[in-house]
Write an enzyme that holds these catalytic residues in place. Structure first.
Site, PDB file in Angstrom:
ATOM      1  N   GLY A 293      17.502  -7.657   1.956  1.00  0.00           N
ATOM      2  CA  GLY A 293      18.835  -6.717   2.348  1.00  0.00           C
ATOM      3  C   GLY A 293      19.625  -7.278   2.950  1.00  0.00           C
ATOM      4  O   GLY A 293      19.900  -6.288   3.502  1.00  0.00           O
TER       5      GLY A 293
ATOM      6  N   ARG B 126      14.615  -7.956 -11.132  1.00  0.00           N
ATOM      7  CA  ARG B 126      14.551  -7.980 -12.205  1.00  0.00           C
ATOM      8  C   ARG B 126      15.181  -8.018 -13.579  1.00  0.00           C
ATOM      9  O   ARG B 126      16.833  -7.378 -13.149  1.00  0.00           O
ATOM     10  CB  ARG B 126      13.700  -6.171 -12.551  1.00  0.00           C
ATOM     11  CG  ARG B 126      12.007  -6.291 -12.032  1.00  0.00           C
ATOM     12  CD  ARG B 126      11.279  -5.025 -12.354  1.00  0.00           C
ATOM     13  NE  ARG B 126      11.493  -4.323 -13.128  1.00  0.00           N
ATOM     14  CZ  ARG B 126      10.355  -4.271 -13.894  1.00  0.00           C
ATOM     15  NH1 ARG B 126       9.467  -4.976 -13.835  1.00  0.00           N
ATOM     16  NH2 ARG B 126      10.349  -3.934 -15.018  1.00  0.00           N
TER      17      ARG B 126
ATOM     18  N   LEU C 167      17.496  -5.915 -16.275  1.00  0.00           N
ATOM     19  CA  LEU C 167      18.152  -4.422 -16.463  1.00  0.00           C
ATOM     20  C   LEU C 167      18.022  -3.977 -18.556  1.00  0.00           C
ATOM     21  O   LEU C 167      18.222  -5.091 -18.874  1.00  0.00           O
ATOM     22  CB  LEU C 167      18.817  -3.441 -15.966  1.00  0.00           C
ATOM     23  CG  LEU C 167      19.386  -3.663 -14.873  1.00  0.00           C
ATOM     24  CD1 LEU C 167      20.414  -3.620 -13.543  1.00  0.00           C
ATOM     25  CD2 LEU C 167      17.848  -2.593 -14.153  1.00  0.00           C
TER      26      LEU C 167
ATOM     27  N   HIS D 282      26.499 -12.036  -7.869  1.00  0.00           N
ATOM     28  CA  HIS D 282      25.103 -13.364  -8.151  1.00  0.00           C
ATOM     29  C   HIS D 282      25.811 -14.415  -7.305  1.00  0.00           C
ATOM     30  O   HIS D 282      26.614 -14.809  -6.871  1.00  0.00           O
ATOM     31  CB  HIS D 282      25.397 -13.349  -9.387  1.00  0.00           C
ATOM     32  CG  HIS D 282      24.545 -14.396 -10.047  1.00  0.00           C
ATOM     33  ND1 HIS D 282      23.071 -14.584 -10.094  1.00  0.00           N
ATOM     34  CD2 HIS D 282      25.001 -15.780 -10.478  1.00  0.00           C
ATOM     35  CE1 HIS D 282      23.352 -15.854 -10.652  1.00  0.00           C
ATOM     36  NE2 HIS D 282      24.094 -16.489 -11.039  1.00  0.00           N
TER      37      HIS D 282
ATOM     38  N   GLU E 238      24.363  -7.930 -21.266  1.00  0.00           N
ATOM     39  CA  GLU E 238      23.981 -10.288 -21.434  1.00  0.00           C
ATOM     40  C   GLU E 238      23.978 -10.610 -20.051  1.00  0.00           C
ATOM     41  O   GLU E 238      24.772  -9.684 -18.786  1.00  0.00           O
ATOM     42  CB  GLU E 238      24.697 -10.761 -21.901  1.00  0.00           C
ATOM     43  CG  GLU E 238      24.718 -12.253 -21.993  1.00  0.00           C
ATOM     44  CD  GLU E 238      26.305 -12.761 -23.051  1.00  0.00           C
ATOM     45  OE1 GLU E 238      26.309 -13.748 -22.579  1.00  0.00           O
ATOM     46  OE2 GLU E 238      26.994 -12.044 -23.160  1.00  0.00           O
TER      47      GLU E 238
ATOM     48  N   ASP F 287      23.855 -11.714 -16.493  1.00  0.00           N
ATOM     49  CA  ASP F 287      25.462 -12.410 -15.741  1.00  0.00           C
ATOM     50  C   ASP F 287      26.681 -13.056 -16.347  1.00  0.00           C
ATOM     51  O   ASP F 287      27.440 -13.809 -15.498  1.00  0.00           O
ATOM     52  CB  ASP F 287      24.569 -13.553 -14.262  1.00  0.00           C
ATOM     53  CG  ASP F 287      23.086 -13.314 -13.879  1.00  0.00           C
ATOM     54  OD1 ASP F 287      23.353 -12.595 -13.448  1.00  0.00           O
ATOM     55  OD2 ASP F 287      22.642 -14.077 -14.146  1.00  0.00           O
TER      56      ASP F 287
HETATM   57  C1  GRF Z   1      21.736 -13.227  -2.390  1.00  0.00           C
HETATM   58  O1  GRF Z   1      21.708 -14.053  -2.874  1.00  0.00           O
HETATM   59  C2  GRF Z   1      21.838 -12.335  -3.957  1.00  0.00           C
HETATM   60  O2  GRF Z   1      23.122 -13.197  -4.849  1.00  0.00           O
HETATM   61  C3  GRF Z   1      20.955 -12.761  -5.614  1.00  0.00           C
HETATM   62  O3  GRF Z   1      20.495 -12.250  -4.601  1.00  0.00           O
HETATM   63  C4  GRF Z   1      19.609 -12.338  -3.419  1.00  0.00           C
HETATM   64  C5  GRF Z   1      19.752 -11.269  -2.545  1.00  0.00           C
HETATM   65  O4  GRF Z   1      19.466 -11.495  -1.097  1.00  0.00           O
HETATM   66  N1  GRF Z   1      21.796 -11.248  -6.450  1.00  0.00           N
HETATM   67  P1  GRF Z   1      18.958  -9.804  -0.173  1.00  0.00           P
HETATM   68  O5  GRF Z   1      18.126  -9.330  -0.911  1.00  0.00           O
HETATM   69  O6  GRF Z   1      20.056  -9.051   0.033  1.00  0.00           O
HETATM   70  O7  GRF Z   1      18.580 -11.048   1.204  1.00  0.00           O
END
Ligand code: GRF
Length: 229
Positions: A22, A101, A103, A119, A153, A155
């Protein structure tokens, strides 16, 4: 994706969906609290009961829900339960923030044009997992993060914003991940969501428009243009 992202009410209603730490959620909360983002988080939902992100949400006094994905044997059933909970919060935007996960395409279609992800790579480079290690293995000079609309698809949806840092010769994957989180991700998501809630960025028929023009090149901010050893 066939529609357009709708104009957003003020403050925009956000639902944040996560599985883990988070830190992106914490950054969004801070951006809202300091007036940098005109939005309200109306629900934080996790598929893991023990996600640290849920604790952050509770401490911030935000409405939370946990739906244990391990209790569902069929992905679509879990996604339907998740979608119902999200819809109950009437979001303008649904933000995936470390949601770990895949989706189902039915879920993605249900929230088409208002489902956003962050991402940790400069997409289209390194979709999927282990992006930091893969950037190092590939010898990339720069590494970054992308905020993008979600399509079925993985990312591969239209990018909204990117930002990057220089890869250092002695970086390990975890050092690179940490630097990317602190220097890039924790600012980038709020900025991209700001583009959306202000109406500066819209998705029309699957194409991103910025300031009334088709966005040919996704903005990519350099956070440390000079590589240092
Ligand atoms: C981040 O690096 C985000 O880009 C990826 O998952 C990670 C989540 O980190 N999708 P957090 O839970 O926000 O600390």
């Amino acid at each position: 994706m066939t529609g357009s992202s709708a104009p957003t009410q003020s403050p925009a209603r956000l639902v944040v969906v996560l599985s883990g730490r988070g830190r992106n959620l914490a950054a969004l909360i801070e951006a809202i609290d300091t007036g940098r983002l005109d939005a309200r988080i109306v629900l934080v939902v996790s598929n893991r009961l023990d996600a640290r992100g849920l604790r952050i949400a509770r401490l911030a006094g935000l409405p939370c829900a946990a739906i244990d994905s391990s209790a569902f044997s069929v992905r679509e059933d879990f996604d339907r339960a998740l979608a119902a909970r999200i819809e109950g919060a009437a979001p303008d935007w649904v933000l995936l923030a470390g949601y770990m996960r895949i989706l189902s395409s039915a879920f993605v279609q249900r929230f088409a044009d208002r489902l956003i992800n962050i991402h940790p790579s400069l997409l289209p480079r390194h979709p999927g997992l282990h992006t930091h290690a893969r950037a190092l293995e590939a010898g990339d000079a720069r590494h970054g993060a992308t905020v993008h609309f979600v399509i079925p698809e993985l990312d591969a949806g239209p990018p909204i914003r990117q930002a990057s840092i220089a890869v250092r010769p002695d970086d390990t994957a975890s050092e690179l991940a940490e630097r990317l989180m602190v220097r890039v991700e924790q600012r980038l998501y709020a900025k991209a969501v700001g583009d959306l809630v202000s109406g500066r960025v819209q998705l029309r028929e699957g194409v991103v428009w910025r300031d009334g023009r088709i966005q040919e090149h996704c903005p990519n901010e350099d956070h440390d243009p000079i590589a240092s050893s």
